[in-house]
Write a protein that holds these residues in place. Structure first.
Motif, PDB file in Angstrom:
ATOM      1  N   LEU A  82      -5.936  43.209 -36.413  1.00  0.00           N
ATOM      2  CA  LEU A  82      -6.208  41.643 -36.627  1.00  0.00           C
ATOM      3  C   LEU A  82      -6.132  41.401 -35.413  1.00  0.00           C
ATOM      4  O   LEU A  82      -5.350  41.309 -33.969  1.00  0.00           O
ATOM      5  CB  LEU A  82      -5.283  41.850 -37.690  1.00  0.00           C
ATOM      6  CG  LEU A  82      -5.541  40.811 -38.387  1.00  0.00           C
ATOM      7  CD1 LEU A  82      -6.131  40.860 -39.574  1.00  0.00           C
ATOM      8  CD2 LEU A  82      -5.110  40.038 -39.735  1.00  0.00           C
ATOM      9  N   LEU A 117      -5.335  34.224 -47.723  1.00  0.00           N
ATOM     10  CA  LEU A 117      -5.915  35.913 -47.433  1.00  0.00           C
ATOM     11  C   LEU A 117      -7.894  35.843 -47.783  1.00  0.00           C
ATOM     12  O   LEU A 117      -7.281  36.152 -49.103  1.00  0.00           O
ATOM     13  CB  LEU A 117      -4.852  37.198 -47.354  1.00  0.00           C
ATOM     14  CG  LEU A 117      -4.082  36.986 -46.562  1.00  0.00           C
ATOM     15  CD1 LEU A 117      -2.276  38.462 -46.965  1.00  0.00           C
ATOM     16  CD2 LEU A 117      -4.132  36.722 -45.318  1.00  0.00           C
ATOM     17  N   LYS A 118      -8.452  36.541 -47.302  1.00  0.00           N
ATOM     18  CA  LYS A 118     -10.288  36.566 -47.681  1.00  0.00           C
ATOM     19  C   LYS A 118      -9.574  38.009 -47.089  1.00  0.00           C
ATOM     20  O   LYS A 118     -10.282  38.954 -47.937  1.00  0.00           O
ATOM     21  CB  LYS A 118     -10.725  35.988 -46.824  1.00  0.00           C
ATOM     22  CG  LYS A 118     -10.440  34.544 -46.014  1.00  0.00           C
ATOM     23  CD  LYS A 118     -11.842  34.071 -45.327  1.00  0.00           C
ATOM     24  CE  LYS A 118     -11.837  32.662 -44.693  1.00  0.00           C
ATOM     25  NZ  LYS A 118     -12.632  32.004 -43.717  1.00  0.00           N
ATOM     26  N   THR A 119      -9.292  38.989 -46.069  1.00  0.00           N
ATOM     27  CA  THR A 119      -9.283  40.114 -46.964  1.00  0.00           C
ATOM     28  C   THR A 119      -7.626  40.486 -47.057  1.00  0.00           C
ATOM     29  O   THR A 119      -6.204  39.942 -45.788  1.00  0.00           O
ATOM     30  CB  THR A 119     -10.066  41.046 -45.219  1.00  0.00           C
ATOM     31  OG1 THR A 119      -9.006  39.592 -43.535  1.00  0.00           O
ATOM     32  CG2 THR A 119     -11.230  40.490 -45.590  1.00  0.00           C
ATOM     33  N   CYS A 131      -8.217  32.305 -37.217  1.00  0.00           N
ATOM     34  CA  CYS A 131      -7.403  34.614 -37.937  1.00  0.00           C
ATOM     35  C   CYS A 131      -8.486  34.075 -38.527  1.00  0.00           C
ATOM     36  O   CYS A 131      -9.214  33.290 -40.254  1.00  0.00           O
ATOM     37  CB  CYS A 131      -6.198  34.667 -38.639  1.00  0.00           C
ATOM     38  SG  CYS A 131      -7.503  36.781 -38.840  1.00  0.00           S
ATOM     39  N   PRO A 148      -4.471  42.452 -44.912  1.00  0.00           N
ATOM     40  CA  PRO A 148      -4.345  43.450 -43.970  1.00  0.00           C
ATOM     41  C   PRO A 148      -3.314  44.549 -44.330  1.00  0.00           C
ATOM     42  O   PRO A 148      -2.999  44.102 -44.942  1.00  0.00           O
ATOM     43  CB  PRO A 148      -3.474  42.806 -42.693  1.00  0.00           C
ATOM     44  CG  PRO A 148      -3.668  41.391 -43.704  1.00  0.00           C
ATOM     45  CD  PRO A 148      -4.728  41.138 -44.945  1.00  0.00           C
ATOM     46  N   CYS A 205      -9.554  35.776 -41.653  1.00  0.00           N
ATOM     47  CA  CYS A 205      -8.545  37.162 -41.962  1.00  0.00           C
ATOM     48  C   CYS A 205      -7.858  36.293 -43.463  1.00  0.00           C
ATOM     49  O   CYS A 205      -7.823  36.269 -44.277  1.00  0.00           O
ATOM     50  CB  CYS A 205      -7.240  37.997 -41.783  1.00  0.00           C
ATOM     51  SG  CYS A 205      -6.374  37.009 -41.215  1.00  0.00           S
TER      52      CYS A 205
END
Length: 185
Positions: free
Chosen positions: A153, A143-145, A94, A147, A96
């Motif tokens: 996602l 986590l980079k973003t 992922c 959710p 994210c």
């Protein structure tokens, strides 16, 4: 039916193309369909006369919304092997997260302990693998973003035989609570 696409790959090695003795040939056909929150993947391959047939149904996929400042969250999916051959979920990716791992949960005395499963999870022919809250699951770490509830996602599940399968998992504060199938996600 939301999406329908067919991916077909056919390749012959240089020796087989040139008609040389000892040629090695590979042919694979992969079909993916998504309808009503269920993704079906069927793969047929023939490698040097050895035929394999994989078939998976992925359903009940979801990702837990990021809570507070927690840098991690969980992902969930049910994988039913409808093929003739065993398969294995070997990894998940992922964009994210910095790292994605497959995890198992088990009791250690009165504590619930989580640990990575680097070899992945086997999905025997005719059986079902459930990755769900409180059990085996996908761990999205760093986590980079973040959710958020109501988002979707993209996750790529990598199987030993079926290959890479992309799903669009709905993000929820209470993933899989009472839902038997996704509707409209």
């Amino acid at each position: 039916m939301r999406k329908f696409f067919i991916l077909s790959l056919a390749a012959l090695s240089l020796g087989a193309l040139a008609g040389c003795d000892g040629g090695h040939s590979t042919a694979e056909v992969k079909t993916e369909t998504e309808s009503h929150g269920v993704t079906t993947v069927k793969t047929k391959s023939d490698v040097d006369g050895v035929k394999t047939e994989s078939g998976l149904e992925l359903s009940h996929y979801a990702v837990r919304a990021a809570l507070g400042q927690n840098p991690n969250t969980g992902g969930y999916v049910t994988v039913k092997n409808i093929g003739k051959d065993d398969d294995r979920l070997v990894s998940v990716a992922c964009d994210c997260a910095e790292k994605v791992e497959l995890h198992t949960m088990k009791m250690d005395g009165d504590k619930m302990m989580m640990s990575p499963v680097p070899e992945g999870f086997e999905v025997k022919a005719g059986q079902t693998l459930e990755l769900k809250p409180g059990g085996n699951h996908i761990m999205l770490m760093g986590l980079k973003t973040r959710p958020a509830d109501g988002e979707t996602l993209s996750l790529t599940l990598n199987f030993a035989k079926a290959g890479a399968v992309k799903i669009e998992a709905p993000v929820s504060n209470a993933p899989l609570s009472g839902a038997t199938e996704h509707s409209g996600h």
